[in-house]
Design a protein around this motif. Sequence first.
Motif, short mmCIF file in Angstrom:
data_model
loop_
_atom_site.label_atom_id
_atom_site.label_comp_id
_atom_site.label_asym_id
_atom_site.label_seq_id
_atom_site.Cartn_x
_atom_site.Cartn_y
_atom_site.Cartn_z
N GLY A 603 -0.72 -12.79 11.59
CA GLY A 603 -1.96 -13.45 11.96
C GLY A 603 -2.63 -14.20 10.83
N LEU A 604 -1.85 -14.65 9.84
CA LEU A 604 -2.42 -15.34 8.68
C LEU A 604 -1.77 -16.70 8.47
CD1 LEU A 604 -2.73 -12.33 6.23
CD2 LEU A 604 -4.62 -13.67 7.10
N ALA A 605 -1.53 -17.42 9.56
CA ALA A 605 -0.90 -18.73 9.47
C ALA A 605 -1.73 -19.68 8.63
CB ALA A 605 -0.68 -19.30 10.86
N SER A 606 -3.05 -19.63 8.76
CA SER A 606 -3.91 -20.53 7.99
C SER A 606 -3.84 -20.24 6.50
CB SER A 606 -5.36 -20.42 8.47
OG SER A 606 -5.87 -19.11 8.24
N ALA A 607 -3.62 -18.98 6.16
CA ALA A 607 -3.50 -18.60 4.75
C ALA A 607 -2.25 -19.20 4.14
CB ALA A 607 -3.49 -17.08 4.61
N TRP A 608 -1.17 -19.20 4.90
CA TRP A 608 0.06 -19.82 4.40
C TRP A 608 -0.13 -21.31 4.17
CZ3 TRP A 608 4.28 -19.16 1.87
CH2 TRP A 608 5.30 -20.11 1.93
N GLN A 609 -0.82 -21.97 5.08
CA GLN A 609 -1.08 -23.40 4.92
C GLN A 609 -1.92 -23.66 3.67
OE1 GLN A 609 -2.90 -24.60 8.61
NE2 GLN A 609 -1.01 -24.31 9.80
N LEU A 610 -2.90 -22.80 3.43
CA LEU A 610 -3.72 -22.94 2.23
C LEU A 610 -2.86 -22.80 0.98
CD1 LEU A 610 -6.65 -23.20 1.11
CD2 LEU A 610 -6.73 -20.70 1.09
N PRO A 630 -3.43 1.71 7.03
CA PRO A 630 -3.71 1.71 8.47
C PRO A 630 -4.88 0.81 8.85
CG PRO A 630 -4.60 3.70 7.51
CD PRO A 630 -3.89 2.97 6.40
N HIS A 631 -5.43 0.09 7.86
CA HIS A 631 -6.60 -0.77 8.12
C HIS A 631 -6.19 -2.23 7.88
CE1 HIS A 631 -8.87 2.93 8.15
NE2 HIS A 631 -8.43 3.21 6.94
N PRO A 632 -5.62 -2.89 8.88
CA PRO A 632 -5.06 -4.24 8.68
C PRO A 632 -6.08 -5.29 8.29
CG PRO A 632 -5.12 -3.65 11.01
CD PRO A 632 -5.45 -2.40 10.25
N VAL A 633 -7.33 -5.10 8.66
CA VAL A 633 -8.34 -6.12 8.34
C VAL A 633 -8.58 -6.20 6.84
CG1 VAL A 633 -10.75 -6.80 8.63
CG2 VAL A 633 -9.44 -5.93 10.59
N HIS A 634 -8.58 -5.03 6.18
CA HIS A 634 -8.90 -4.98 4.76
C HIS A 634 -7.66 -4.98 3.87
CE1 HIS A 634 -12.94 -4.14 6.08
NE2 HIS A 634 -12.53 -3.04 6.69
N SER A 635 -6.52 -4.57 4.41
CA SER A 635 -5.33 -4.46 3.56
C SER A 635 -4.79 -5.84 3.22
CB SER A 635 -4.26 -3.62 4.26
OG SER A 635 -3.90 -4.19 5.49
N ARG A 636 -4.08 -5.88 2.09
CA ARG A 636 -3.70 -7.17 1.52
C ARG A 636 -2.24 -7.54 1.79
NH1 ARG A 636 -4.88 -5.28 -4.35
NH2 ARG A 636 -3.85 -3.50 -3.34
N THR A 694 -6.33 -11.38 2.94
CA THR A 694 -6.64 -10.38 3.96
C THR A 694 -7.05 -11.07 5.24
OG1 THR A 694 -8.99 -10.25 3.38
CG2 THR A 694 -7.49 -8.77 2.19
N SER A 695 -6.92 -10.38 6.36
CA SER A 695 -7.38 -10.93 7.64
C SER A 695 -8.89 -11.13 7.63
CB SER A 695 -6.99 -9.99 8.79
OG SER A 695 -5.58 -9.85 8.87
N GLU A 696 -9.55 -10.35 6.82
CA GLU A 696 -11.00 -10.43 6.71
C GLU A 696 -11.43 -11.74 6.06
OE1 GLU A 696 -14.26 -7.13 5.39
OE2 GLU A 696 -12.62 -7.51 3.99
N PRO A 698 -9.13 -14.85 5.19
CA PRO A 698 -7.84 -15.54 5.05
C PRO A 698 -7.92 -16.80 4.20
CG PRO A 698 -8.77 -15.93 7.22
CD PRO A 698 -9.62 -14.88 6.58
N ASP A 699 -9.11 -17.38 4.07
CA ASP A 699 -9.24 -18.62 3.32
C ASP A 699 -9.85 -18.41 1.93
OD1 ASP A 699 -8.26 -20.03 5.52
OD2 ASP A 699 -10.26 -20.12 6.42
N GLY A 700 -9.98 -17.15 1.51
CA GLY A 700 -10.56 -16.86 0.19
C GLY A 700 -9.74 -15.86 -0.58
N PRO A 701 -8.52 -16.23 -0.97
CA PRO A 701 -7.66 -15.27 -1.65
C PRO A 701 -8.18 -14.89 -3.04
CG PRO A 701 -6.70 -17.44 -1.82
CD PRO A 701 -7.89 -17.57 -0.88
N VAL A 702 -7.76 -13.72 -3.51
CA VAL A 702 -8.02 -13.28 -4.87
C VAL A 702 -6.79 -13.64 -5.71
CG1 VAL A 702 -8.34 -11.29 -6.40
CG2 VAL A 702 -9.57 -11.43 -4.21
N GLY A 703 -7.00 -14.34 -6.81
CA GLY A 703 -5.89 -14.82 -7.62
C GLY A 703 -5.68 -14.02 -8.88
N THR A 704 -4.41 -13.84 -9.24
CA THR A 704 -4.02 -13.16 -10.47
C THR A 704 -2.93 -13.97 -11.16
OG1 THR A 704 -4.46 -11.00 -9.45
CG2 THR A 704 -3.15 -11.01 -11.48
N VAL A 705 -3.08 -14.18 -12.45
CA VAL A 705 -2.07 -14.88 -13.24
C VAL A 705 -1.28 -13.83 -14.03
CG1 VAL A 705 -1.63 -16.55 -15.07
CG2 VAL A 705 -3.48 -16.94 -13.44
#
Length: 786
Positions: A603-610, A630-636, A694-696, A698-705
Amino acid sequence: MVDSEYYRSKLLVSSQDGFVNGGPHQLERPNFFIVPQGRCAEALLFSTLSSMISESSGGKALPAIISNGFFDTTGANAAVAGFELQTFTQPGLSDAFPHELVGKSNDFKGNLDVAATEAYLDQHPGHVAMILMTITNNWAAAQPVSMANIRSAAALAKRKEIPFFFDACRFAENAFFIHQYEEGYANKSIAEIVQEMFSYTEGFTISLKKDGLSNMGGVLCFRDKGRFTQRYEGIGLRLKERQILSYGNDSYGGMSGRDLMTAVMGLNEVTKLTYLRNRIGQVQNFAQELLSNGISVLLPPGGHAVYLEMNDFFFGCDRKPDDFASVGFTVELIKDFGIRAAEAGPFGWEWDKKSPAEREKIPNLVRFAVPRHVQSKEHIDYTVAAIKALYNRRHTIPNMEISRGKQMRLRHFSCGLRPIPVTQSISGSYMDEACKQLSRLAQASNLNPAAKEQLLGALVLSGGEFGKLPVPQKLDPSAWISNVSNDHAFYEYSVALDQKTGDAELRFLIEAQANGNRLKDLQESAVRLNDEIAKRYSSTVSLGRMNDIRDLFLPAQPEGMFAAWHSCAATKAGPEWKVYLNPCATGVPQASSVTREAFERLGLASAWQLLTSIMTPDDSVLYFSLDLSPHPVHSRIKIYVAHPNATASTIAQKHAQICPNACAYSIQQFCSSMAGGSLGPYTKKSLLSCFAFTSEAPDGPVGTVHFPVVAYADDDAEVQRRVQHYISVASLPTAFQRRYANIVSAVQRRPLDEGRGIHAWISLKQDGKGKKSNTFYLSPELFGHL
């Protein structure tokens, strides 16, 4: 030059009722005894007291002497005389003390534990002959004693009608600490403070070689007509008789006139504030120099010496108290650098002869006593450099074995010692070694015991039956070669440190092993581990989302360098599991399409596009990570993208474009530091970007280098210097720096400059609300370095 009348009127003045009787009173009731050394004064006191008590008690066992800390010769003289020794030092000697408060405050860690002393007196009425307070507390790392504690101890002794004495070797330094740090004494002179200190005591011994600033001499004296002389009537004459037999008359104590005059001048100089400020300031500067070089010191520094914390020094080296490794350090120090230091720990305080309760009280220290009026800054700098050099090769410092004189009193003066070389070879199983290193990392990360045990349990579960096998001396080329860690061990550790607080999160990454060496075998082991994790951690783990995409990443005929890896982190909510999957499992050309399909199913098609909006043709998807929550909304869902030949600026721009909390400058600063000043392009090994969706949001990922430091430095010492540079330029707190140094020590088996491989990756994560953290990925180095 003068006649006898001058001596009678000026020098042989009649005096009494104090510490020094004069004229005929010293003949009738002698109470002041000069001797060649402080230990002579102690021997004189304890031996005479012992004989008087034995005579009056009919030869029964001698009573106890209580102290805040017996120095070695003091305790030995009392024990030889037959007294039982009871040490009640204020708890907290090794408690952490803020580095930034050195020279600004003091906890008076040398205090007598008055409550414990009173409890002992109540339980053993009539069993204590004396309370002896050491100032400063030379047993407890030269820590000072407060005036309040002196006053309280004296009041207790008075209530219980027990003589109260000082071991006064460092009385002036103790007075300086009171002047500097105890409320109500800042405006009093050192002499006034000394007068108050001694107003509470019945008597004292002192080595004039310490705060007498003399080359020789000691003194025993006690208050005329005080509780001590009342309790032990006639002891002055008995002392004088014994003194004359052993040390000369009480007027000179076997000392030359020159040494007597030196002591007179020294006792005058030592109470000058200018002298004490310079003296103790030099000791504090010595401690600060060691701290700035990563050497742990007992804080706050004492008056005359700096004490190394040897448990910290040898952290990660698996040294036991009766290995006497700290003595090995002092031997290497004098052998290689000509510097003499003294172990003040398990060897000096005879750990091997003590009961379990007594062993708990013994610190593990090495004392660096600073000679007065002798050492310059250059001497201190040389000493710091020597200690640092030995610290860098601490894994090679030998243990020591007592070869003769083990049962001697004061054996550290004259017993024989034999160095025992240490080896870093691994003799246990994979899980034995992993649990040992992870336990040390838990200690370095300040992980609570329950969380540590949970993480160790998760590790053992993940290791399975393969983990019980002994670690071979070298890799078997016919077996499966894991790519989890630099040295191809099948597990790796990582510690995330918060940049503001230095708080740590400890994790491990592991590849479930199999009997076969085919990728299919590894895949089957990974699936079994999935099921075992879900079964044991059913309340916090779900395989629902994993099952939705399982066919994409675990095909019937897998390809690539791995099938699946598992990660477990110690969190406040308990073990947190993730699985790392291979987007190239069906071939490298299909990696993007497989990843896109996985996003869509979850359910994260928009995230892939981003994500694809910032990817160039050179970028590639390397790993796909999924929280087993078990919490899909918050899990990464985490995607790791490789950037071949990219610059720091290019990577920073990608993060700034799609990550709401990304700071491009911070990313470039981090990359430059890790690369030794270069902003790229980075051509040796690709940097990775991790984007967590996250599903919560999807358009604001957390980035790590992720920076592969192993490919951009010649050795781990260079990596450590770059990390320290980054800590400086990023203005990270001291707690972060100490925590980082400790986690490296927890896994280190060798000097850092011998090669590279302990550090694999270092990352910078920029989370919400400005939170930043760095994660250090560490190899267990089961099979050596690169």
